[in-house]
Design a protein around this motif. Structure first.
Motif, PDB file in Angstrom:
ATOM      1  N   ASP A   1     -16.578 -16.136  36.070  1.00  0.00           N
ATOM      2  CA  ASP A   1     -16.812 -17.511  36.561  1.00  0.00           C
ATOM      3  C   ASP A   1     -17.078 -17.270  38.212  1.00  0.00           C
ATOM      4  OD1 ASP A   1     -17.207 -20.140  37.786  1.00  0.00           O
ATOM      5  OD2 ASP A   1     -15.606 -20.644  36.024  1.00  0.00           O
TER       6      ASP A   1
ATOM      7  N   VAL B   1     -14.486 -30.822  40.328  1.00  0.00           N
ATOM      8  CA  VAL B   1     -14.065 -30.218  39.092  1.00  0.00           C
ATOM      9  C   VAL B   1     -12.817 -30.579  38.554  1.00  0.00           C
ATOM     10  CG1 VAL B   1     -13.756 -27.742  38.546  1.00  0.00           C
ATOM     11  CG2 VAL B   1     -15.303 -28.169  40.202  1.00  0.00           C
TER      12      VAL B   1
ATOM     13  N   SER C   1      -7.926 -29.388  34.605  1.00  0.00           N
ATOM     14  CA  SER C   1      -7.945 -28.504  33.507  1.00  0.00           C
ATOM     15  C   SER C   1      -8.913 -27.136  33.681  1.00  0.00           C
ATOM     16  CB  SER C   1      -8.318 -29.176  32.179  1.00  0.00           C
ATOM     17  OG  SER C   1      -9.791 -29.421  32.213  1.00  0.00           O
ATOM     18  N   THR C   2     -10.039 -27.382  34.245  1.00  0.00           N
ATOM     19  CA  THR C   2     -10.816 -26.414  34.556  1.00  0.00           C
ATOM     20  C   THR C   2     -10.144 -25.427  35.884  1.00  0.00           C
ATOM     21  OG1 THR C   2     -12.930 -27.474  33.878  1.00  0.00           O
ATOM     22  CG2 THR C   2     -13.061 -25.502  35.335  1.00  0.00           C
TER      23      THR C   2
ATOM     24  N   VAL D   1      -9.105 -22.329  33.698  1.00  0.00           N
ATOM     25  CA  VAL D   1     -10.260 -21.484  33.796  1.00  0.00           C
ATOM     26  C   VAL D   1     -10.225 -20.587  35.021  1.00  0.00           C
ATOM     27  CG1 VAL D   1     -12.644 -21.027  33.683  1.00  0.00           C
ATOM     28  CG2 VAL D   1     -11.398 -22.873  32.110  1.00  0.00           C
TER      29      VAL D   1
END
Length: 266
Positions: A203, A235, A238-239, A243
């Motif tokens: 990412d 954003v 949770s991301t 992530v």
């Protein structure tokens, strides 16, 4: 040194009445002669067949023609183009003015008949001849004469004193501003080795958040959100935590043991 010629002083000025007669007398005489000449030139134009008010143009054309030709002949240098023609025209204008006065007075006193073909023909040719010659003078360029720089005294060469100058010491050789490539390359390679290696994140947002760990604390959700907002907008939490943070700490597990930032929400 050449001997210099003595300067001659200008002649002394005359008395005031002589200067007054010279300065004021010239325009007065000019005006008087023009006024006295106008009737004769007017009557000659009338004899040639001109009616009023056209006959009054004869005195003005002859007077202006004579003045313009005289000025051009006097102001142009010797040998210049148009000077000879202007001199001839000035003399011709004077002859015309004299002839007009003589003819007018001879006719007025009865010594001459004004109804003569030659007199009418010559008088009729005066205006076009005057116009043609004035146009010729106007079309002839006036030469530009450079101002004279000659003087009466013999030029004397200036005396130049020779000055002994001290010898100039040689300039010191400066060291090159840029070191040779052989000396710069090892320093660049050492700096490259000390630079921390960044992993190839899956990412690309991880590369923006990773510098937040350099402060010795684990960045909070709000800190990561603010760092990504200019490029990626808002954003989700949770991301950010599930992530981006997870991928960074997957590559560098020791970052998960850093203390969280104080006063921030983890």
């Amino acid at each position: 040194m050449a001997e210099q010629k003595p300067r001659t002083s200008p002649p002394p000025a005359g008395p005031w009445y002589a200067r007054l007669a010279t300065t004021a007398g010239r325009p007065a005489v000019l005006a008087a002669t023009l006024i006295m000449s106008m009737p004769g030139e007017y009557h000659v134009a009338k004899y040639a067949g001109w009616s009023d008010p056209w006959a009054y143009g004869m005195p003005f054309s002859l007077s202006a023609y004579a003045g313009i030709a005289a000025v051009v002949a006097a102001t142009r240098p010797k040998g210049a183009r148009g000077r000879w023609s202007a001199t001839l025209g000035a003399g011709f204008a004077i002859v015309l003015a004299l002839a007009a006065q003589v003819v007018a007075h001879l006719v007025e006193t009865g010594h001459m008949d004004h109804n003569q073909p030659w007199l009418i023909a010559v008088t009729s040719m005066v205006p076009p001849a005057v116009l043609a010659h004035l146009l010729h003078l106007a079309a002839t360029p006036t030469p530009v004469v450079a101002p004279s720089t000659s003087v009466d005294t013999t030029p004397v060469a200036p005396v130049v004193e020779r000055v002994e100058q001290a010898p100039v010491p040689p300039m010191p050789v400066k060291a090159p501003a840029v070191a040779p490539a052989e000396e710069v390359r090892p320093a660049l390679e050492a700096a490259e080795e000390q630079r921390p290696k960044r992993p190839a994140y899956r990412d690309p947002r991880c590369a923006i958040v990773r510098p937040l760990y350099d402060g010795g604390t684990r960045p909070t959700t709000s800190q990561m959100r603010e760092a990504l907002r200019p490029q990626y907008g808002k954003v989700s939490d949770s991301t950010l935590r599930g992530v981006i943070r997870e991928e960074i700490e997957e590559w560098e597990p020791d970052l998960a043991d850093l203390p969280p930032a104080i006063g921030r929400t983890a």
